[in-house]
Structures are given as structure tokens and as C-alpha cells.
Design a protein around this motif. Structure first.
Motif, short mmCIF file in Angstrom:
data_model
loop_
_atom_site.label_atom_id
_atom_site.label_comp_id
_atom_site.label_asym_id
_atom_site.label_seq_id
_atom_site.Cartn_x
_atom_site.Cartn_y
_atom_site.Cartn_z
N SER A 1 0.84 -1.21 0.00
CA SER A 1 0.00 0.00 0.00
C SER A 1 0.86 1.26 0.00
CB SER A 1 -0.94 0.00 1.21
OG SER A 1 -1.76 -1.14 1.22
N LEU A 2 1.76 1.34 -0.99
CA LEU A 2 2.73 2.43 -1.04
C LEU A 2 2.14 3.68 -1.69
CD1 LEU A 2 5.91 0.46 -2.23
CD2 LEU A 2 5.18 0.96 0.12
N THR A 3 2.51 4.82 -1.18
CA THR A 3 2.16 6.10 -1.80
C THR A 3 3.19 6.41 -2.88
OG1 THR A 3 3.51 7.41 -0.29
CG2 THR A 3 1.25 6.90 0.40
N ALA A 4 2.91 7.44 -3.69
CA ALA A 4 3.86 7.85 -4.73
C ALA A 4 5.19 8.27 -4.11
CB ALA A 4 3.29 8.99 -5.56
N GLY A 5 5.14 8.94 -2.96
CA GLY A 5 6.36 9.36 -2.29
C GLY A 5 7.17 8.17 -1.80
N GLN A 6 6.49 7.13 -1.28
CA GLN A 6 7.20 5.94 -0.82
C GLN A 6 7.80 5.18 -1.99
OE1 GLN A 6 3.85 4.29 1.43
NE2 GLN A 6 5.08 4.43 3.31
N VAL A 7 7.08 5.11 -3.12
CA VAL A 7 7.64 4.48 -4.32
C VAL A 7 8.89 5.21 -4.77
CG1 VAL A 7 7.24 4.01 -6.77
CG2 VAL A 7 5.45 3.52 -5.11
N ALA A 8 8.83 6.54 -4.77
CA ALA A 8 9.98 7.34 -5.19
C ALA A 8 11.17 7.09 -4.27
CB ALA A 8 9.62 8.82 -5.20
N LEU A 9 10.92 7.04 -2.95
CA LEU A 9 12.01 6.80 -2.00
C LEU A 9 12.60 5.41 -2.18
CD1 LEU A 9 13.71 7.44 0.51
CD2 LEU A 9 11.79 6.62 1.92
N LEU A 10 11.73 4.41 -2.30
CA LEU A 10 12.19 3.04 -2.38
C LEU A 10 12.98 2.78 -3.67
CD1 LEU A 10 12.17 0.28 -1.03
CD2 LEU A 10 10.03 -0.22 -2.23
N THR A 11 12.46 3.24 -4.78
CA THR A 11 13.11 2.97 -6.06
C THR A 11 14.40 3.76 -6.21
OG1 THR A 11 11.74 4.66 -7.14
CG2 THR A 11 10.97 2.37 -7.24
N SER A 12 14.50 4.91 -5.56
CA SER A 12 15.69 5.73 -5.72
C SER A 12 16.72 5.51 -4.62
CB SER A 12 15.31 7.22 -5.75
OG SER A 12 14.77 7.63 -4.50
N MET A 13 16.37 4.76 -3.57
CA MET A 13 17.26 4.60 -2.42
C MET A 13 18.64 4.08 -2.83
SD MET A 13 18.25 4.61 0.69
CE MET A 13 16.81 5.20 1.54
N ALA A 14 18.66 3.04 -3.66
CA ALA A 14 19.95 2.47 -4.05
C ALA A 14 20.81 3.49 -4.77
CB ALA A 14 19.73 1.23 -4.93
N SER A 15 20.19 4.34 -5.58
CA SER A 15 20.96 5.34 -6.32
C SER A 15 21.49 6.44 -5.41
CB SER A 15 20.09 5.94 -7.43
OG SER A 15 19.78 4.97 -8.40
N TRP A 16 20.68 6.86 -4.42
CA TRP A 16 21.17 7.87 -3.48
C TRP A 16 22.36 7.34 -2.69
CZ3 TRP A 16 19.93 12.53 -4.50
CH2 TRP A 16 18.65 12.89 -4.92
N VAL A 17 22.28 6.09 -2.29
CA VAL A 17 23.38 5.49 -1.53
C VAL A 17 24.60 5.31 -2.43
CG1 VAL A 17 24.11 3.47 -0.21
CG2 VAL A 17 21.80 4.37 0.07
N ALA A 18 24.36 4.86 -3.68
CA ALA A 18 25.47 4.68 -4.62
C ALA A 18 26.19 6.00 -4.87
CB ALA A 18 24.95 4.11 -5.94
N LEU A 19 25.46 7.11 -4.82
CA LEU A 19 26.06 8.42 -5.00
C LEU A 19 27.19 8.64 -3.99
CD1 LEU A 19 24.01 11.68 -5.51
CD2 LEU A 19 26.02 11.68 -4.07
N VAL A 20 27.00 8.18 -2.76
CA VAL A 20 28.01 8.32 -1.72
C VAL A 20 29.10 7.26 -1.87
CG1 VAL A 20 28.43 8.25 0.77
CG2 VAL A 20 26.35 9.31 -0.12
N PHE A 21 28.69 6.03 -2.19
CA PHE A 21 29.65 4.93 -2.20
C PHE A 21 30.44 4.81 -3.50
CE2 PHE A 21 27.44 3.70 1.60
CZ PHE A 21 28.39 3.01 2.33
N ASN A 22 30.02 5.47 -4.57
CA ASN A 22 30.83 5.49 -5.79
C ASN A 22 32.24 6.03 -5.52
OD1 ASN A 22 28.19 5.82 -8.13
ND2 ASN A 22 29.88 4.39 -8.33
N PRO A 23 32.36 7.26 -4.98
CA PRO A 23 33.70 7.76 -4.70
C PRO A 23 34.42 7.00 -3.60
CG PRO A 23 32.04 9.33 -3.95
CD PRO A 23 31.33 8.30 -4.75
N ILE A 24 33.68 6.46 -2.63
CA ILE A 24 34.32 5.64 -1.60
C ILE A 24 34.93 4.40 -2.22
CG2 ILE A 24 33.87 4.19 0.43
CD1 ILE A 24 31.81 6.25 1.33
N GLY A 25 34.17 3.74 -3.10
CA GLY A 25 34.69 2.56 -3.79
C GLY A 25 35.90 2.89 -4.64
N GLY A 26 35.83 4.02 -5.36
CA GLY A 26 36.97 4.43 -6.18
C GLY A 26 38.20 4.68 -5.34
N TRP A 27 38.03 5.35 -4.19
CA TRP A 27 39.16 5.62 -3.31
C TRP A 27 39.74 4.32 -2.76
CZ3 TRP A 27 39.57 4.68 2.04
CH2 TRP A 27 40.75 5.15 2.61
N LEU A 28 38.87 3.40 -2.33
CA LEU A 28 39.34 2.12 -1.81
C LEU A 28 40.15 1.36 -2.86
CD1 LEU A 28 36.14 0.85 0.07
CD2 LEU A 28 38.32 1.52 1.11
#
Length: 471
Positions: free
Chosen positions: A59-86
Motif C-alpha cells: 500500500s505504497l504512496t507515490a512518495g514511498q515508491v519514489a524513496l524506495l526505487t531511488s534509495m539504491a541510487s542515493w546510496v550509490a552516489l556516496v559509495f561510488n567515490p568511496i569505492g573508487g578511493w578504496l
């Protein structure tokens, strides 16, 4: 047997570039790195086919769908440079293995999550794995690819669509098992199985990049890696014969500043433009194709809509595996520019005629959108950032530019459901068409082309020829 002496990174690069193909252990490493990208696509698209059932199930709202589907990308935004540095600090292999552990954890948490919040937590781990893996895998691929085969890096795009299509086929299979709206849990769980298999294979068979080791002036370790990979005997040259690394960037995370200066700045702008542009257009349109297909072909027929989406993605497979050929003939930049221009036209057609298109055109236009995207900018953003920087900058640059791409993906995933709810699909497509138009203009202005460069990013000066001695 002749023993080959390594005097420096130039000898490593010269030997790899002299290869007439990617064979043996090098081929295994190459395809296992691509396997990681398969997992990234598989995990990212795991929610896509089952998004409609999941929305009903929780029973997801449009806002919850947006958060859920984009969560991995928001996190990847932070971990992309971390992975590159590692990867630039500790090597390519340890972070790649860690990414598979994170992907497995994320899949298990999401698949068995009883609440929306725990599904989001699972997607956090998936995003971390995606962010770390993509920056490093592309760097590893570049360092095992002879210069004459640079355009083959675009093969990852075909692998991406194979993963997405596999998800769609599994979704149809799970649907026929009568699992109801829980179908998304099975798709996410399948991603965990893929992560476990890859974790075992990569931990067992990957070998550290000799190019990275040599750039770090660890020639003894580079020789060991070369011997294991190519089944020939390599040794480090005596200290007196070694060629020092020119302009070695050894300041860790501060290396990032180098990609925004001098020769590298236009390369960074071009790669970042292609990366962000293709991410927005794909994740705002391509990722939501199951939802778009339901609107096109009928809300009540899950199988027909999924088969339609599968057909769209077959064009992605064709375009993805054609992209190395197209990039080889046109270059990465021009192929990106042409692809963006064609995608712009497809979005205009969808925007103006979405509600009135006949069924056959409703199949053709999204299919062409995916074909032009996958054969051009979809593949080229990662390849441009990988081929534009020397080895000790490569993974870090991929991380930063990958973070820009993740920002584009997150924006696309958030913007589409919100615009669709407020304006409808037609106006949403028209607004999104501005993205490929802007990217087309930038790709037409900046002229850098790594596949036509006369100097490798690993060679900022003329390199001595590879040395071979008999011992």
C-alpha cells in the motif's frame, strides 16, 4: 622459457596492449568483472518488474515508491567515490569482494522484510554494493583490455540488459507460480542467489591488476600477477634498471582534484555529462518501462505488460552488444551525441502522441528509445570515464563521475513517479526530453575522444618498449 623483465608500468601496459585477444585467465577475470555488473543491473532492476504488485502489497504512496526505487541510487552516489578511493588505495579485488557481501546482505534483508522501512534498509546495502562495484569493475576491465579493443568496454551495456531481461523472465515465471503480489520478494531473493555465486567465483578466481600494482611501484607483486594471469614467467627488473613512474599521484583522496584541472577537466565534463544524461533518461523512463507498459497495454494484464517490457529490453541487448562496434567506428563521443539526439526525438513522440498512438507504434517508440540509448550514451558514460584517466586516478575518477551518474539515476527515479502523478505521462516525457537535448549539445562541443587518443591515460610521456630477456 623466456623470462620477461618488468622495468615499470610501461612494460606492463605494452605487454597487455600487444595481446591479440583477451584469453585464458585474463578472459576469466574480464568476464567475472562483467558478472559483477550483471549483478548490479539485476539487483537494481529486481524491484522494477514487480513494482506494481509491490505497490499494492505494501500500500505504497507515490512518495514511498519514489524513496524506495531511488534509495539504491542515493546510496550509490556516496559509495561510488568511496569505492573508487578504496580501489586506488588498496587494490581492485578486496573492494569487489566486499561489494558482493553487501549485495547479498541487501537482498536477504529486503526479500524477508516485514515492513517498508526494512525494505528500504535492504536497498541501502544494494546501493552501497552498486556504488562500490561499478567504479572498480570498469577500472579492472580497462586494465585487462588491450588498447586496440578499448571499445569492448561497452559490452557492459549489453550485459546490463541481459540482466534486466532475465529479471523479467523470472517475474513471468514467479507470476505463473501464483505467488500473488509477493512476486517482488522472489525477484529480490533471486538477486541474492546471483550475489552468492559471484562472491564465491570472484573470491576464488580474480587476480589483482598488474597495471595498478606497477603504477604503485610494486613491481614484484605486478610480476607475480602477470605470471598467474598470462602463464609466462615475469620478474621485476633490478632497481638500477627500473623506470620511475612519471607524475605519480600518491596523495590518496586528494587525487580527485586532479580530474578537475588542466588536460583532465574537459574529459571530466564530457564523461560526467554523458553519465548523468544517460542515467536520468534511463532511470526516469527505461527503469519504469513495466509501469509505462501497463499504461500502454492495459492495467489488468501483467503478463502482456511484462512481455512488452521484455521486448523493449531485447532492443537494449541488441544495442548494448552493438555499442562496441558503433563506438569503434564513430568514437565514444560521437556515438553518445547521436544517441542523445535520437532519444530526444523518441521522447518528443511519446510526449505528444502517448495517448493516441496505435498499438504497433506503442511497441516501436519505446523499443527505439532503448535501442538508441543502449547503443550510444547508455554504454559510453562508464567507458568515457574509465578510458580518460591513468591507472592510479582511474577508479577514483570513476567513483566521482559514477556518483554524478547515481545522482542522475536518483533524480530520474524520484522525478518520474512524482511528475506522472501530477501531470500525466505525456507532459512528463516532454519535460524529460530536455535532458538528452542538453547532453547532445555538450557532446557536440567537447571534442575529447579516448579511443582515438595517441597517448594512453596510463602513459603521460613516451614509454620505452617492453623488455624481454632470457634468464
Amino acid at each position: 622459457m623466456a623470462t620477461r623483465s618488468l622495468r615499470g608500468v610501461h612494460d606492463v601496459v605494452a605487454f597487455i596492449d600487444s595481446r591479440t585477444g583477451i584469453r585464458g585467465r585474463a578472459a576469466i577475470i574480464w568476464w567475472l568483472a562483467l558478472g559483477g555488473l550483471f549483478l548490479d543491473a539485476f539487483s537494481n532492476s529486481a524491484l522494477s518488474a514487480g513494482l506494481g504488485p509491490m505497490t499494492r502489497d505494501m500500500s505504497l504512496t507515490a512518495g514511498q515508491v519514489a524513496l524506495l526505487t531511488s534509495m539504491a541510487s542515493w546510496v550509490a552516489l556516496v559509495f561510488n567515490p568511496i569505492g573508487g578511493w578504496l580501489a586506488d588505495r588498496f587494490g581492485r579485488i578486496p573492494p569487489l569482494i566486499a561489494a558482493k557481501v553487501l549485495a547479498l546482505a541487501g537482498a536477504l534483508i529486503a526479500a524477508f522484510a516485514p515492513t517498508f522501512e526494512l525494505v528500504v534498509a535492504g536497498r541501502f546495502f544494494v546501493g552501497a554494493a552498486y556504488g562500490i562495484d561499478f567504479a572498480i569493475a570498469m577500472a579492472l576491465l580497462a586494465e585487462f583490455t588491450p588498447a586496440r579493443f578499448k571499445s569492448r568496454l561497452n559490452t557492459w551495456q549489453g550485459i546490463w540488459y541481459v540482466a534486466v531481461s532475465t529479471n523479467l523472465l523470472l517475474a513471468i515465471g514467479f507470476y505463473n507460480m501464483n505467488v500473488g503480489d509477493a512476486i517482488w520478494r522472489y525477484a529480490v531473493g533471486a538477486a541474492g542467489v546471483v550475489a552468492l555465486i559471484l562472491l564465491i567465483l570472484q573470491a576464488t578466481l580474480l587476480v589483482e591488476s598488474p597495471t595498478w600494482l606497477a603504477r604503485k611501484e610494486r613491481l614484484e607483486k605486478a610480476a607475480e600477477s602477470m605470471t598467474r594471469i598470462y602463464k609466462e614467467q615475469f620478474v621485476a627488473a633490478p632497481e638500477s634498471e627500473r623506470v620511475a613512474v612519471v607524475n605519480l599521484a600518491n596523495k590518496g583522496i586528494r587525487n580527485v582534484a586532479l580530474i578537475f584541472r588542466g588536460t583532465y577537466l574537459p574529459r571530466t565534463i564530457l564523461a560526467a555529462t554523458v553519465q548523468m544524461g544517460q542515467s536520468i533518461q534511463y532511470f526516469a523512463v527505461g527503469w519504469y518501462l513495466p509501469i509505462i507498459a501497463l499504461a500502454l497495454f492495459g492495467e489488468g494484464d501483467f503478463v502482456l505488460a511484462t512481455l512488452g517490457t521484455l521486448l523493449f529490453n531485447v532492443f537494449g541487448i541488441i544495442g548494448g552488444f552493438l555499442s562496441p562496434v558503433i563506438a569503434g567506428k564513430l568514437g565514444l563521443r560521437r556515438a553518445s551525441a547521436f544517441g542523445f539526439g535520437a532519444v530526444f526525438v523518441m521522447l518528443l513522440i511519446l510526449g505528444f502522441f502517448f495517448d493516441s498512438m496505435p498499438l504497433w507504434l506503442a511497441f516501436i517508440v519505446p523499443s527505439l528509445f532503448i535501442l538508441f540509448h543502449s547503443s550510444g550514451p547508455g554504454a559510453n558514460g562508464k567507458s568515457l570515464s574509465t578510458l580518460s584517466f591513468r591507472s592510479e586516478l582511474r577508479a577514483g575518477a570513476n567513483g566521482i563521475i559514477g556518483a554524478i551518474g547515481s545522482l542522475g539515476a536518483a533524480l530520474g527515479l524520484v522525478v518520474f513517479p512524482l511528475l506522472r502523478e501530477q501531470l500525466g505521462l505525456g507532459p512528463t516525457f516532454l519535460i524529460l526530453s530536455l535532458v538528452p537535448l542538453a547532453a547532445f549539445i555538450i557532446c557536440s562541443v567537447i571534442k575529447w575522444e579516448p579511443t582515438r587518443a595517441t597517448v594512453s591515460p596510463d602513459e603521460e610521456v613516451d614509454a620505452p618498449q617492453f623488455a624481454s630477456v632470457t634468464r
